[in-house]
Each structure stands twice: as structure tokens, then as C-alpha cells.
Write a protein that holds these residues in place. Structure first.
Motif, PDB file in Angstrom:
ATOM      1  N   ASP A  63      23.705 -24.630 -65.312  1.00 16.96           N
ATOM      2  CA  ASP A  63      24.769 -23.701 -64.939  1.00 16.96           C
ATOM      3  C   ASP A  63      26.102 -24.426 -65.009  1.00 16.96           C
ATOM      4  OD1 ASP A  63      24.328 -25.326 -62.797  1.00 16.96           O
ATOM      5  OD2 ASP A  63      24.078 -23.742 -61.346  1.00 16.96           O
ATOM      6  N   SER A  64      27.081 -23.736 -65.489  1.00 13.56           N
ATOM      7  CA  SER A  64      28.374 -24.379 -65.717  1.00 13.56           C
ATOM      8  C   SER A  64      29.404 -23.861 -64.723  1.00 13.56           C
ATOM      9  CB  SER A  64      28.835 -24.133 -67.149  1.00 13.56           C
ATOM     10  OG  SER A  64      28.930 -22.747 -67.368  1.00 13.56           O
ATOM     11  N   GLY A  65      29.264 -24.274 -63.472  1.00 12.65           N
ATOM     12  CA  GLY A  65      30.276 -23.924 -62.490  1.00 12.65           C
ATOM     13  C   GLY A  65      29.884 -22.770 -61.601  1.00 12.65           C
ATOM     14  N   THR A  96      29.774  -8.305 -53.575  1.00 14.38           N
ATOM     15  CA  THR A  96      30.022  -9.369 -54.555  1.00 14.38           C
ATOM     16  C   THR A  96      30.269 -10.664 -53.810  1.00 14.38           C
ATOM     17  OG1 THR A  96      32.378  -8.891 -54.585  1.00 14.38           O
ATOM     18  CG2 THR A  96      31.036  -7.815 -56.262  1.00 14.38           C
ATOM     19  N   PHE A  97      29.871 -11.761 -54.442  1.00 12.86           N
ATOM     20  CA  PHE A  97      30.147 -13.084 -53.894  1.00 12.86           C
ATOM     21  C   PHE A  97      30.172 -14.103 -55.020  1.00 12.86           C
ATOM     22  CE2 PHE A  97      25.556 -12.566 -53.680  1.00 12.86           C
ATOM     23  CZ  PHE A  97      25.060 -13.783 -54.116  1.00 12.86           C
ATOM     24  N   THR A  98      30.764 -15.237 -54.730  1.00 14.10           N
ATOM     25  CA  THR A  98      30.808 -16.350 -55.680  1.00 14.10           C
ATOM     26  C   THR A  98      30.027 -17.505 -55.072  1.00 14.10           C
ATOM     27  OG1 THR A  98      32.972 -15.660 -56.472  1.00 14.10           O
ATOM     28  CG2 THR A  98      32.314 -17.918 -56.952  1.00 14.10           C
ATOM     29  N   ALA A  99      29.070 -18.020 -55.830  1.00 19.30           N
ATOM     30  CA  ALA A  99      28.246 -19.136 -55.369  1.00 19.30           C
ATOM     31  C   ALA A  99      28.564 -20.373 -56.191  1.00 19.30           C
ATOM     32  CB  ALA A  99      26.772 -18.785 -55.494  1.00 19.30           C
ATOM     33  N   GLU A 100      28.490 -21.518 -55.544  1.00 18.48           N
ATOM     34  CA  GLU A 100      28.787 -22.789 -56.224  1.00 18.48           C
ATOM     35  C   GLU A 100      27.758 -23.120 -57.299  1.00 18.48           C
ATOM     36  OE1 GLU A 100      28.936 -25.779 -53.240  1.00 18.48           O
ATOM     37  OE2 GLU A 100      30.454 -24.725 -52.081  1.00 18.48           O
TER      38      GLU A 100
END
Length: 120
Positions: A63-65, A96-100
Motif C-alpha cells: 500500500d502506498s500511503g 468515511t475515514f482515512t487510515a494510515e
């Protein structure tokens, strides 16, 4: 006899009921399949089709980011509960969410799945 029930002691030495297909197959030996845990498969049973990748041909996905994830939830109540978690934004029935990384995303997805079981 109408209404009579049959007990295990009524069977005597005859063994299980003849309606039990598993007992019949074991007793006769005909049509029995090999046990996959103890016996090897028959020759040619595990052949791959041409072009199918083998286990050694698959590589882990890098995964790239950060990953932006949106989950559409069936119940608006679940979306309400999910919106209480820091980092999760609600847009209608979806969140919605952003995961590392994928590990963090998987953890939040598990939490969202658990929220579906929370009752009123």
C-alpha cells in the motif's frame, strides 16, 4: 404403533437406523470418499488449469500511503454511532475515514461491523 417413539435401546445389535446415509456408506464401503486430512488425493485431482497462478506466484500488495475508505451502512442508526468515533465523518448513511495503512483500516472496519450489533 401410531405415536410410538423409537429409542436407542430398541435398535439392539442392528446398529443405526437404515435412514442414516452416513452409517450405510460406512458399513457398505461403497461410494466412500478418501479422508482429505489423512489420505492423499487421487492422481490428477489437484491439477491446476493452464494460466492459473500458483501460491508462489502471488506477491503481497504494497500500500502506498493513506487509504481513503467509504462504507455504506444499512442502518442510519449505525452511521450515527460510527460518527462518534474520532476520524470518522458521516455523509448520509455512509461513513468515511482515512487510515494510515491496511492494518488500521481493517481495525476500523471490524469496529464498524461490531456497531451493527448494538441495539437501541
Amino acid at each position: 404403533m401410531p405415536g410410538a417413539t423409537r429409542r436407542n435401546s430398541d435398535r439392539g445389535a442392528a446398529g443405526p437406523s437404515p435412514r442414516c446415509g452416513r452409517a450405510r456408506r460406512r458399513a457398505s464401503g461403497a461410494g466412500s470418499r478418501p479422508d482429505p486430512l489423512t489420505e492423499p488425493p487421487p492422481a490428477g485431482a489437484a491439477e491446476r488449469r493452464p494460466g492459473d497462478p500458483g501460491h508462489d506466484e502471488h506477491r503481497p500488495v504494497a500500500d502506498s500511503g493513506p487509504l481513503d475508505i467509504e462504507v455504506d451502512l444499512h442502518q442510519p442508526r449505525t452511521a450515527d454511532l460510527a460518527a462518534l468515533i474520532p476520524g470518522i465523518a458521516r455523509t448520509g448513511r455512509a461513513v468515511t475515514f482515512t487510515a494510515e495503512n491496511m492494518t488500521a483500516a481493517y481495525g476500523l472496519l471490524q469496529l464498524l461491523a461490531l456497531l451493527t450489533y448494538v441495539g437501541p
